[in-house]
Design a protein around this motif. Structure first.
Motif, PDB file in Angstrom:
ATOM      1  N   SER A 104       0.816  -1.216   0.000  1.00 19.74           N
ATOM      2  CA  SER A 104       0.000   0.000   0.000  1.00 19.74           C
ATOM      3  C   SER A 104       0.854   1.273   0.000  1.00 19.74           C
ATOM      4  O   SER A 104       2.044   1.244   0.329  1.00 19.74           O
ATOM      5  CB  SER A 104      -0.898   0.007   1.233  1.00 19.74           C
ATOM      6  OG  SER A 104      -0.083   0.123   2.390  1.00 19.74           O
ATOM      7  N   ASN A 106       0.573   3.528   2.147  1.00 17.92           N
ATOM      8  CA  ASN A 106       0.943   3.688   3.553  1.00 17.92           C
ATOM      9  C   ASN A 106       2.258   2.975   3.864  1.00 17.92           C
ATOM     10  O   ASN A 106       3.151   3.532   4.502  1.00 17.92           O
ATOM     11  CB  ASN A 106      -0.189   3.085   4.387  1.00 17.92           C
ATOM     12  CG  ASN A 106      -0.324   3.801   5.693  1.00 17.92           C
ATOM     13  OD1 ASN A 106       0.154   4.912   5.837  1.00 17.92           O
ATOM     14  ND2 ASN A 106      -0.941   3.126   6.661  1.00 17.92           N
ATOM     15  N   CYS A 136      -2.304   5.114  -8.466  1.00 20.77           N
ATOM     16  CA  CYS A 136      -2.840   6.056  -7.485  1.00 20.77           C
ATOM     17  C   CYS A 136      -1.663   6.805  -6.848  1.00 20.77           C
ATOM     18  O   CYS A 136      -0.561   6.271  -6.741  1.00 20.77           O
ATOM     19  CB  CYS A 136      -3.707   5.346  -6.459  1.00 20.77           C
ATOM     20  SG  CYS A 136      -2.870   4.029  -5.581  1.00 20.77           S
ATOM     21  N   SER A 163      -8.699   5.315  -7.292  1.00 20.92           N
ATOM     22  CA  SER A 163      -8.504   5.467  -5.853  1.00 20.92           C
ATOM     23  C   SER A 163      -7.758   4.223  -5.349  1.00 20.92           C
ATOM     24  O   SER A 163      -7.925   3.125  -5.896  1.00 20.92           O
ATOM     25  CB  SER A 163      -9.872   5.593  -5.194  1.00 20.92           C
ATOM     26  OG  SER A 163      -9.924   4.826  -4.033  1.00 20.92           O
ATOM     27  N   GLU A 164      -6.942   4.409  -4.297  1.00 24.36           N
ATOM     28  CA  GLU A 164      -6.164   3.257  -3.823  1.00 24.36           C
ATOM     29  C   GLU A 164      -7.050   2.086  -3.379  1.00 24.36           C
ATOM     30  O   GLU A 164      -6.663   0.922  -3.478  1.00 24.36           O
ATOM     31  CB  GLU A 164      -5.215   3.638  -2.684  1.00 24.36           C
ATOM     32  CG  GLU A 164      -4.342   2.428  -2.395  1.00 24.36           C
ATOM     33  CD  GLU A 164      -3.261   2.633  -1.372  1.00 24.36           C
ATOM     34  OE1 GLU A 164      -3.409   3.494  -0.491  1.00 24.36           O
ATOM     35  OE2 GLU A 164      -2.275   1.867  -1.437  1.00 24.36           O
ATOM     36  N   THR A 165      -8.250   2.393  -2.940  1.00 21.88           N
ATOM     37  CA  THR A 165      -9.139   1.325  -2.467  1.00 21.88           C
ATOM     38  C   THR A 165      -9.466   0.315  -3.587  1.00 21.88           C
ATOM     39  O   THR A 165      -9.931  -0.786  -3.312  1.00 21.88           O
ATOM     40  CB  THR A 165     -10.472   1.902  -1.936  1.00 21.88           C
ATOM     41  OG1 THR A 165     -11.006   2.736  -2.967  1.00 21.88           O
ATOM     42  CG2 THR A 165     -10.269   2.711  -0.670  1.00 21.88           C
ATOM     43  N   LEU A 166      -9.219   0.712  -4.838  1.00 20.46           N
ATOM     44  CA  LEU A 166      -9.541  -0.173  -5.966  1.00 20.46           C
ATOM     45  C   LEU A 166      -8.341  -0.974  -6.472  1.00 20.46           C
ATOM     46  O   LEU A 166      -8.473  -1.793  -7.387  1.00 20.46           O
ATOM     47  CB  LEU A 166     -10.120   0.653  -7.119  1.00 20.46           C
ATOM     48  CG  LEU A 166     -11.387   1.440  -6.790  1.00 20.46           C
ATOM     49  CD1 LEU A 166     -11.842   2.250  -7.994  1.00 20.46           C
ATOM     50  CD2 LEU A 166     -12.505   0.501  -6.333  1.00 20.46           C
ATOM     51  N   ASP A 168      -6.477  -3.439  -5.304  1.00 26.12           N
ATOM     52  CA  ASP A 168      -6.479  -4.907  -5.215  1.00 26.12           C
ATOM     53  C   ASP A 168      -7.397  -5.505  -6.292  1.00 26.12           C
ATOM     54  O   ASP A 168      -7.066  -6.535  -6.901  1.00 26.12           O
ATOM     55  CB  ASP A 168      -6.912  -5.372  -3.815  1.00 26.12           C
ATOM     56  CG  ASP A 168      -5.882  -4.993  -2.762  1.00 26.12           C
ATOM     57  OD1 ASP A 168      -4.673  -5.146  -3.032  1.00 26.12           O
ATOM     58  OD2 ASP A 168      -6.283  -4.518  -1.682  1.00 26.12           O
ATOM     59  N   GLN A 263      -8.239 -10.809  -3.523  1.00 25.75           N
ATOM     60  CA  GLN A 263      -8.088 -11.196  -2.111  1.00 25.75           C
ATOM     61  C   GLN A 263      -6.613 -11.492  -1.801  1.00 25.75           C
ATOM     62  O   GLN A 263      -6.083 -11.088  -0.765  1.00 25.75           O
ATOM     63  CB  GLN A 263      -8.942 -12.446  -1.899  1.00 25.75           C
ATOM     64  CG  GLN A 263      -8.714 -13.220  -0.644  1.00 25.75           C
ATOM     65  CD  GLN A 263      -9.625 -12.709   0.465  1.00 25.75           C
ATOM     66  OE1 GLN A 263     -10.722 -12.240   0.163  1.00 25.75           O
ATOM     67  NE2 GLN A 263      -9.166 -12.788   1.682  1.00 25.75           N
ATOM     68  N   GLN A 266      -4.687  -8.366  -1.448  1.00 26.05           N
ATOM     69  CA  GLN A 266      -4.912  -7.787  -0.107  1.00 26.05           C
ATOM     70  C   GLN A 266      -4.010  -8.457   0.928  1.00 26.05           C
ATOM     71  O   GLN A 266      -3.391  -7.804   1.756  1.00 26.05           O
ATOM     72  CB  GLN A 266      -6.354  -8.035   0.303  1.00 26.05           C
ATOM     73  CG  GLN A 266      -7.163  -6.791   0.433  1.00 26.05           C
ATOM     74  CD  GLN A 266      -8.624  -7.138   0.706  1.00 26.05           C
ATOM     75  OE1 GLN A 266      -8.951  -8.243   1.139  1.00 26.05           O
ATOM     76  NE2 GLN A 266      -9.492  -6.199   0.424  1.00 26.05           N
TER      77      GLN A 266
END
Ligand code: NDP
Ligand code: A1CAB
Length: 270
Positions: A104, A106, A136, A163-166, A168, A263, A266
């Motif tokens: 990530s 982060n 991103c 967006s980073e949430t996408l 994975d 998954q 992630q």
């Protein structure tokens, strides 16, 4: 000439990106340094691309003034970050671009404090300039960094910003997708052989069917379901094949493949 681009990890994807950047003249060989642990691989990359090679990742950060591109396996990320911690000097300020599945922004910003970081997910068709990359932007990036990344990934295909949430989900679909498509081409050819075709002809028919269908969908902009309808004559051959695919759970298998890969992406970030 000044070194502008540093690549850490000259494996499959690193080399694919590197070769296209050089072909497009985005960087000259003399502006590139590649870090690789294996001597044999270093020798190959140096001979093939005429770039500077090293086994020392910190010297990539010390020398590359514009971009440090991370293309190691996600599993070696922590060890690499630990090895670099404390060695990186405040004076180093390249843009860090990572293509590591699951890792990530982060985690990247934790490993490279205060540095501009971009997380990206290209795919293997990048090797022939037909890739697609989703990216991103990290907290310390600006428009110039975004333009640099856009230019790099445009050299290997299309680019989308998400967006980073996408990320994975992107990894599960377009990052891993070339393997699913390759399996499909292989299986179609096997089907042709099972139905009596010589292997060479079956391979050619399978590959061109996939290429041609993708091109037709792209150029005509019709929905895939409409194309399927156009091919299926009433009481004909195609609906017999489609019915068999449905019985075997073809669509469900692809949906679950993308979900399983997302998954796994992630998990790799944990
Ligand atoms: N392959 C693909 O389709 C895609 C891969 N990615 C991502 O790209 C990254 C690389 O994947 P891929 O190219 O397939 O993997 P590879 O194993 O081919 O490449 C990784 C390279 O990094 C080298 N390496 C290992 N440890 C270090 C280290 N500490 N410092 C510097 N280099 C090191 C490896 O050397 P050695 O072999 O000696 O260990 C290898 O050459 C992964 O993070 C993956 O998630 C993203 C999109 C698509
Ligand atoms: O299989 C993998 O983990 C990498 C990331 C996407 C494609 N290959």
């Amino acid at each position: 000439m000044t070194i502008r681009f540093g690549l850490i990890g000259g494996g499959v994807m690193g080399e694919a990106l590197l070769s296209r950047l050089l072909v497009h003249g985005i960087y000259q060989p003399s502006e590139v340094i590649v870090s690789e642990p294996l001597l044999a691989r270093q020798g190959f990359l140096q001979q093939q691309y005429d770039v500077t090679v090293t086994a020392d990742n910190s010297s990539v950060f010390a020398l590359a003034s514009e971009v440090v591109f991370l293309a190691v396996k996600p599993q070696v990320f922590s060890a690499m970050a630990q090895e670099l911690a404390g060695i990186l000097e405040a004076a180093y300020s390249p843009l860090v671009i990572s293509i590591l599945a699951g890792v990530s922004l982060n985690q990247l910003e934790g490993a490279f404090p205060q540095l501009p970081v971009i997380r990206a997910m290209p795919n293997t068709p990048a090797t022939v300039g037909a890739g697609i990359t989703a990216m991103c932007l990290g907290a310390y990036t600006n428009t110039k960094h975004q333009q640099i990344a856009q230019q790099i990934f445009s050299a290997v295909g299309e680019v989308v910003e998400v967006s980073e949430t996408l990320m994975d989900a992107v990894t599960g679909l377009s990052g891993s997708g070339p393997a699913y498509v390759a399996l499909m081409v292989e299986a179609l050819a096997d089907g042709g052989v099972a139905a009596g075709l010589p292997r060479g002809i079956a391979n050619q028919l399978a590959l061109q069917t996939v290429l041609g269908t993708a091109r037709l969908l792209e150029e005509s902009k019709i929905h895939p379901a409409e194309l399927k309808d156009r091919v299926t004559s009433p009481g004909g051959t195609t609906i017999a094949g489609v019915a068999q695919l449905e019985r075997a759970g073809f669509r469900s298998a692809l949906i679950e493949a993308v979900r399983a890969a997302a998954q796994r992406s992630q998990e790799l970030g944990k």
